[in-house]
Design an enzyme around this catalytic site. Structure first.
Site, PDB file in Angstrom:
ATOM      1  N   LYS A 114       0.810  -1.222   0.000  1.00 33.43           N
ATOM      2  CA  LYS A 114       0.000   0.000   0.000  1.00 33.43           C
ATOM      3  C   LYS A 114       0.839   1.266   0.000  1.00 33.43           C
ATOM      4  O   LYS A 114       0.412   2.288  -0.527  1.00 33.43           O
ATOM      5  CB  LYS A 114      -0.940   0.022   1.216  1.00 33.43           C
ATOM      6  N   LYS A 197      -8.903  -6.968 -11.713  1.00 34.71           N
ATOM      7  CA  LYS A 197      -9.822  -7.246 -10.610  1.00 34.71           C
ATOM      8  C   LYS A 197     -11.150  -6.538 -10.818  1.00 34.71           C
ATOM      9  O   LYS A 197     -11.166  -5.429 -11.344  1.00 34.71           O
ATOM     10  CB  LYS A 197      -9.211  -6.678  -9.313  1.00 34.71           C
ATOM     11  N   LYS A 200     -14.227  -1.286  -7.515  1.00 40.92           N
ATOM     12  CA  LYS A 200     -15.121  -0.134  -7.406  1.00 40.92           C
ATOM     13  C   LYS A 200     -14.559   1.074  -8.117  1.00 40.92           C
ATOM     14  O   LYS A 200     -15.266   2.020  -8.392  1.00 40.92           O
ATOM     15  CB  LYS A 200     -15.350   0.183  -5.930  1.00 40.92           C
TER      16      LYS A 200
END
Ligand code: TRP
Length: 335
Positions: A114, A197, A200
């Site tokens: 991240k 993937k 959203k």
């Protein structure tokens, strides 16, 4: 048995969240033996470890709460709340940050992913994220924690922290929790590109099935989903190198609780014109009742907030007891 798990309120909910977490939570709640307890929370404290928009955080927190209720999490039976309303999570995280070692956190792969190339610019909270996650489960003395494969390392850290705290303070206060990792949830891919993937943040809404989609929207998205011109193979091994086919077969398998092999066997030699309507029907059958309830709940945000406030009060009652034990164990004076 005491189950505890959290889900981050980021972005809009889609099929990946449904198959990956929500559906499993409902099953676990419903399978609890008498005396068993389940705590499910929305990890809003974790959501601010990366840059965020306050209005969007509020929206996403309510949407997840509503989705969980719509999916069958019963706020009477389970304790459903948002983490920030139970201050004991953050308080215990501080104490546990004095138990966890820098070396342990330096090994966390999610932080490395991240923070990417900009480690110096990452928030301190992103680095200590796994300590807060440990506090989330230890504060309730969870015995079992349902998580995805990607959270296994964080759960192992929680166990290490629990054991070190107990040893250092000479107490048997924390219970090292066991992870429950659902057997092979397939990675749900974009309907437009089987190598990406389902996400959203994909600009194309056609790429994902949202939990708020109507049956018509679901059918249309499946009709338009990318495929390839080959017929379906007799076994899942034949899907190798065909990411779109693999994705659609995987989704149907997950929805119907079958193996990819058994789905392939049923459609062997046929094209996607045969598989797609069956897949659309399965999606609509599973999601339509949930999305209808979800849309209704979202129209009444005050009701959602009231459920979360009540859940937080119940959670606090349990968490406060653990914190009192922690204060005594570490040597904080009582008032
Ligand atoms: N880190 C988890 C995730 O991203 C969410 C989470 C926060 C969690 N606290 C937790 C999961 C405690 C299980 C238990 O999926």
């Amino acid at each position: 048995m005491r189950i505890v798990s959290g889900i981050q309120p980021t972005g809009r909910l889609h099929l990946g969240n449904w198959l990956g977490a929500i559906r499993n939570w409902v099953r676990m709640q419903n399978a609890l033996e008498p005396g068993g307890q389940a705590f499910f929370f929305i990890a809003d404290l974790h959501a601010i470890t990366v840059p965020h928009d306050p209005a969007e955080l509020r929206r996403a927190t309510r949407e997840i709460a509503a989705a969980l209720i719509a999916a069958g999490i019963d706020p009477q039976r389970s304790v459903l709340f948002n983490q920030a309303q139970v201050a004991e999570h953050a308080e215990l995280a501080w104490v546990l940050s004095c138990t966890a070692r820098m070396g342990w956190l330096n090994r966390m792969t999610q932080f490395k992913e991240k923070s990417g190339k900009d480690r110096e610019g990452a928030s301190v909270g992103l680095f200590t994220y796994p300590v807060l996650q440990a506090a989330d489960v230890l504060v309730y003395k969870a015995t079992h924690v349902p998580v995805g494969e990607d959270q296994k390392q964080h759960l192992e850290l929680a166990r290490d922290i629990a054991i070190k705290f107990n040893t250092d303070m000479g107490v048997e206060l924390f219970v090292p929790p066991e992870p429950i990792i659902p057997p092979e949830t397939p990675r749900i891919r974009s309907l437009r590109d089987g190598t990406a993937k389902m996400s959203k943040s994909d600009p194309s809404d056609q790429s994902r099935i949202n939990l708020t989609d109507t049956p018509d929207a679901i059918r249309q998205k499946i009709r338009r989903a990318k495929t390839d011109p080959e017929p379906l193979p007799a076994a899942a091994a034949g899907l190798e190198g065909r990411p779109e086919a693999q994705n659609l077969v995987g989704i149907l398998a997950a929805l119907t609780g079958r193996s990819a092999d058994s789905v392939c066997a049923e459609f062997a030699g046929q094209g996607f014109a045969a598989l797609k309507p069956v897949l659309a029907d399965a999606l609509v059958a599973e999601l339509a009742p949930v999305s209808e309830r979800l849309r209704m709940l979202l129209a009444e945000p005050e009701r959602i907030d009231a459920v979360l406030a009540e859940g937080a009060a119940r959670a606090r009652a349990v968490a406060a007891r653990t914190l009192a034990e922690v204060h005594a164990a570490v040597g904080f004076l009582k008032p």
